[in-house]
Motif scaffolding. Sequence first.
Motif, PDB file in Angstrom:
ATOM      1  N   LEU A   1       0.844  -1.193   0.000  1.00 56.53           N
ATOM      2  CA  LEU A   1       0.000   0.000   0.000  1.00 56.53           C
ATOM      3  C   LEU A   1       0.884   1.249   0.000  1.00 56.53           C
ATOM      4  O   LEU A   1       0.610   2.228  -0.674  1.00 56.53           O
ATOM      5  CB  LEU A   1      -0.906  -0.028   1.246  1.00 56.53           C
ATOM      6  CG  LEU A   1      -1.818   1.168   1.467  1.00 56.53           C
ATOM      7  CD1 LEU A   1      -2.682   1.428   0.255  1.00 56.53           C
ATOM      8  CD2 LEU A   1      -2.701   0.923   2.695  1.00 56.53           C
ATOM      9  N   GLU A   2       1.962   1.146   0.761  1.00 50.85           N
ATOM     10  CA  GLU A   2       2.942   2.228   0.812  1.00 50.85           C
ATOM     11  C   GLU A   2       3.534   2.418  -0.591  1.00 50.85           C
ATOM     12  O   GLU A   2       4.101   1.499  -1.162  1.00 50.85           O
ATOM     13  CB  GLU A   2       4.053   1.823   1.809  1.00 50.85           C
ATOM     14  CG  GLU A   2       5.139   2.845   2.003  1.00 50.85           C
ATOM     15  CD  GLU A   2       4.665   4.015   2.868  1.00 50.85           C
ATOM     16  OE1 GLU A   2       3.770   3.782   3.706  1.00 50.85           O
ATOM     17  OE2 GLU A   2       5.164   5.129   2.677  1.00 50.85           O
ATOM     18  N   GLY A   3       3.354   3.605  -1.152  1.00 53.96           N
ATOM     19  CA  GLY A   3       3.934   3.877  -2.474  1.00 53.96           C
ATOM     20  C   GLY A   3       3.157   3.281  -3.617  1.00 53.96           C
ATOM     21  O   GLY A   3       3.617   3.274  -4.765  1.00 53.96           O
ATOM     22  N   ALA A   4       1.959   2.769  -3.325  1.00 52.78           N
ATOM     23  CA  ALA A   4       1.173   2.120  -4.379  1.00 52.78           C
ATOM     24  C   ALA A   4       0.780   3.105  -5.478  1.00 52.78           C
ATOM     25  O   ALA A   4       0.884   2.796  -6.675  1.00 52.78           O
ATOM     26  CB  ALA A   4      -0.075   1.475  -3.781  1.00 52.78           C
ATOM     27  N   ALA A   5       0.336   4.289  -5.079  1.00 54.33           N
ATOM     28  CA  ALA A   5      -0.118   5.269  -6.066  1.00 54.33           C
ATOM     29  C   ALA A   5       0.967   5.571  -7.086  1.00 54.33           C
ATOM     30  O   ALA A   5       0.727   5.564  -8.301  1.00 54.33           O
ATOM     31  CB  ALA A   5      -0.577   6.543  -5.370  1.00 54.33           C
ATOM     32  N   GLU A   6       2.180   5.802  -6.589  1.00 59.80           N
ATOM     33  CA  GLU A   6       3.295   6.129  -7.487  1.00 59.80           C
ATOM     34  C   GLU A   6       3.541   5.003  -8.476  1.00 59.80           C
ATOM     35  O   GLU A   6       3.764   5.218  -9.664  1.00 59.80           O
ATOM     36  CB  GLU A   6       4.581   6.395  -6.685  1.00 59.80           C
ATOM     37  CG  GLU A   6       4.576   7.694  -5.875  1.00 59.80           C
ATOM     38  CD  GLU A   6       3.686   7.618  -4.631  1.00 59.80           C
ATOM     39  OE1 GLU A   6       3.288   6.488  -4.236  1.00 59.80           O
ATOM     40  OE2 GLU A   6       3.369   8.684  -4.068  1.00 59.80           O
TER      41      GLU A   6
END
Length: 583
Positions: A559-564
């Motif tokens: 989830l951490e950094g998923a958007a990027e």
Amino acid sequence: MLWTRTFIPTMKETPEGAEIPSHVLMLRAGLVAQVMAGAYTYLPLGLRSLRKAAQIVREEMDAAGAIELAMPCMSPTSLWEQTGRVEAFGNVLVSFSLPRQNRKVQVTLGPTHEEIVTDYMSRQISSYRQMPITVYQITTKFRNEERPRFGVMRTSEFLMKDAYSFDATVESLGHSYDAMYAAYCRIFERCSLEYLPVEAESGPIGGDASHEFMIPAENGEDTVLHCVECGYAANQERAEVGARDLVRPDVPLDELQRVDTPNCTTIEQVSGLLKRRPQDLIKTLIYSADGKPVVVLIRGDHEANEAKIRRAMGAETLELAEPDVIGRVTGAPVGFAGPVRLAEKLPIWADRDVQRSVNAVTGANAADVHLTGVNLGRDFEVDRFDDLRSAVDGDPCPRCSSSLRLRHSIEVGHVFKLGTKYSESLGARFADEKEQLHPLIMGCYGIGVNRILAGLIETNHDANGIVWPVALAPYELLVVPLKVNDEETMSVAGKLHDDLEAAGIEVLLDDRTARPGVKFKDADLIGIPLRVVIGPRGLKEGKLEVKWRWQEEAEMIDLEGAAEKLVEWIVQERKDSARFLGR
RNA sequence: CAGGACGUAGGAAAGCCUGGUACUCCGCGUGCCUUGGGAGCACGAGAUCGCUGGUUUGAAUCCAGCCGUCCUGACCA
């Protein structure tokens, strides 16, 4: 965009009347809705895809130096009378009259815009220095289809990109044409479509003057012949049959015999009755070429190709002769014509394959009688052999030693060297450097935008729904939170949606309070390329589940950094469609 | 234009032959329950049976005409 804030009426069942995959899926996925036979409403998802296709076309037209304008759908019918196309189009033309105070104005909704653009450009272009110029538009066209079918594929109203080039010389026209041809290749590549440019009817300029851009598809209405070996491709009207062995087999000649064939007028009936293969028959067709009757012989299992026959004869018009003409020249009713002892002496043309026919069956030029043991040279003569039939699967390639494959296909684009057809009839002339007046030399270039979508879906779907490439997908990414009433799930989903949208990704968030199964089914049906599932399973470990529509298995990402990461994937996919094409 | 099929609720679809209160599934509303691949239960709303005319005591059902939709072929700058 939130699913509940837009309008996506998906359907679990196939509506009555939809048969081919693209039609079924466009209806079920809520892309379009039928208003009447041949006219569809584009719903939000369908409209987004349609606009994306149109935008790709626009960008490539602009890049090719074409200039966008928008001509009206309405035009005066008189313009179409000047070019003789009121008659040429016939019932296809949508015309009506408008009351204007004390008079009536006869109006035609444009099925294409040669007349309108030529009429206008002729008043603007007076010198060779103003050319070359190519203009285009993306507008709704009207062609009354007497039999609309296949959903959005064949409608009476459709979105078309039409471009028109104006040149001072035929050589310059060649450059304009090549620029459009190249732009078309880029357009269909960007749409991630498998396409095939094929040679088509060349018209007045002759030679290599027309290509159709085809999407090979099982349900396509058009037929093309394609040589995988050398790349030769042509539509069926045009495809040549390559060199083959035409020596007549060395078998003893049978005696010419009359046999009774009551009421047998078709190849099927005659071959059935006489127990002979269709290829042992010779079809005798009486055509009227520019009003004069001629005889055309075609082997029984082949189809006459009227375009080839007309070209070979150099005729303006060609049609099957009327029954009374056939009766007069053959001395028999329709269905019993043959080359032996015709009532009138007529020019006899034959397809090359007839050279190989031996002991053939033909009509006897008498009612209910056929002849067997008919042989060229002994029983009849042919004035000229030529390539007069339509090519079939397995025929020899005209360009190499391989063979042709027949493929059904959907025509999505057409480029055509028009020459001076419309500029002459509309008096559109320019002055050259010696002040000599010449008609403008034109080309026209069309793309059916709706057909890009239908063709894409027709060739890119599975049992569950549409499989969009990023280039045409209504949204690029779908976020699916499984528990809408779970605060954590929804806050993660909302943030992801906002972050992606802020990064310029077209993202749809399925915020419906539906069970997971419903959401998964709909996700597959509408076919958004990248699906991100936010569920309790992954969330516990700080993970999201992501899956490309065409993949079987999903993978988990942090989830951490998923958007990027997702932005990166989409941006990459926009560039080269590598994942879609390499799936 | 030739041939064929179909028209019943928002979607799918039975009933029609053999005339009498329109079956079912999905969807929709309310409630309970459920929550990782179109769940379950209960209650409820929703239909001029394409239209017009005819036959009949009575027509979704039989007859005629029309309209619409789909399929095959022809046509398609």
